[in-house]
Design an enzyme around this catalytic site. Structure first.
Site, PDB file in Angstrom:
ATOM      1  CE  LYS A  12     -16.694  27.568  23.728  1.00  0.00           C
ATOM      2  NZ  LYS A  12     -16.352  28.353  22.524  1.00  0.00           N
ATOM      3  CG  ASP A 107     -17.508  32.905  14.142  1.00  0.00           C
ATOM      4  OD1 ASP A 107     -17.380  34.043  13.643  1.00  0.00           O
ATOM      5  OD2 ASP A 107     -17.978  32.723  15.277  1.00  0.00           O
TER       6      ASP A 107
END
Length: 265
Positions: A12, A107
């Site tokens: 990522k 999150d």
């Protein structure tokens, strides 16, 4: 694929705007370093953090075969109790492991949970929670900015706890709240808070006015409604004290009460 080991990995890359922000980079480095300590079948660890020659920051994680929970929900709709409870129990145990290492997810949402094929798990899937402690930093919309001090949102507004909305210090009970929102959506296909705007929805969350689970889906057990309602309490002290407690509570809503014994590791 890693050159040294040959194992498949996922990479990522931090968006360039945040790569140029020293505060964001430092926070990412600190939390990625902590996340390398994760070691549990229901979490995805960070293997390492690196930087390219042109200063792009990237994370390396194990590559997981499977499908995001959000995609699974979109394709087939709300989960039946017998399939959803084992997955929630697995998420609880993975998050409990992270909380023992003082990692708060911040999150948690269906996009950050992978369903990985696993013949030893009920229904053939194992839940793996992704992106621990790495909540994306985003600029708040005009409705949300009125409710935040900086206009920067760490997390996803639909799943944020009241204390996260207010910018207060967080502990594992914030993840308990987010998992309750996820569970509500898992079984009903909708979120427990409604409003004509993001601001209205967030105010409803601050006031503690969620829909009752069985208002939306009457055939769900009252016991499950009670568990989710407790976990959605505005005051963190009124929620479950730990993810392990929440796992037991979810288990108690099943007719067999055996789900957690498969996953307590």
């Amino acid at each position: 694929q890693e050159v040294d080991t040959g194992r498949p990995v996922a990479v990522k890359i931090l968006i360039p705007r945040l790569s140029r922000d020293p505060g964001s980079v430092e926070r990412l480095r600190r939390e990625a370093t902590i996340a390398t300590r994760l070691n549990h079948p229901n979490v995805c660890p960070i293997l390492r953090l690196g930087e390219t020659a042109d200063r792009l920051i990237y994370l390396v994680m194990p590559f997981l075969e499977g499908e995001a929970l959000s995609e699974h929900e979109t394709r087939r709709g709300p989960f039946p109790l017998a399939e959803g409870i084992p997955l929630l129990v697995q998420m609880c145990h993975g998050l409990a492991h992270a909380h023992e290492l003082h990692i708060v997810h911040r999150d948690l949402k269906p996009e950050n949970v992978m369903l990985v094929p696993d013949p030893e798990s009920p229904n053939g899937f194992r839940a793996v929670v992704m992106d621990f402690g790495l909540a994306k930093e985003r600029r708040a919309g005009p409705d949300v900015v009125k409710l935040t001090a900086t206009g920067i949102v760490l997390g996803t507004p639909e799943f944020m706890s009241p204390e996260q909305i207010r910018g207060k210090p967080l502990d594992g009970r914030s993840d308990i709240y987010a998992l309750a929102v996820l569970a509500f959506e898992l079984f009903t296909g909708q979120l427990p808070f409604t409003g004509k705007s993001a601001q209205e929805t967030m105010i409803a969350r601050l006031r503690g006015a969620p829909l009752r689970l069985r208002e939306v889906k009457a055939d769900l057990p009252a016991k499950l409604e009670a568990v989710i309602s407790k976990a959605l309490s505005v005051n963190p002290a009124e929620r479950y004290g730990s993810m392990t407690e929440l796992a037991f509570a979810f288990e108690s809503t099943s007719t067999t009460g055996v789900f957690g014994r498969f996953f307590r590791r």
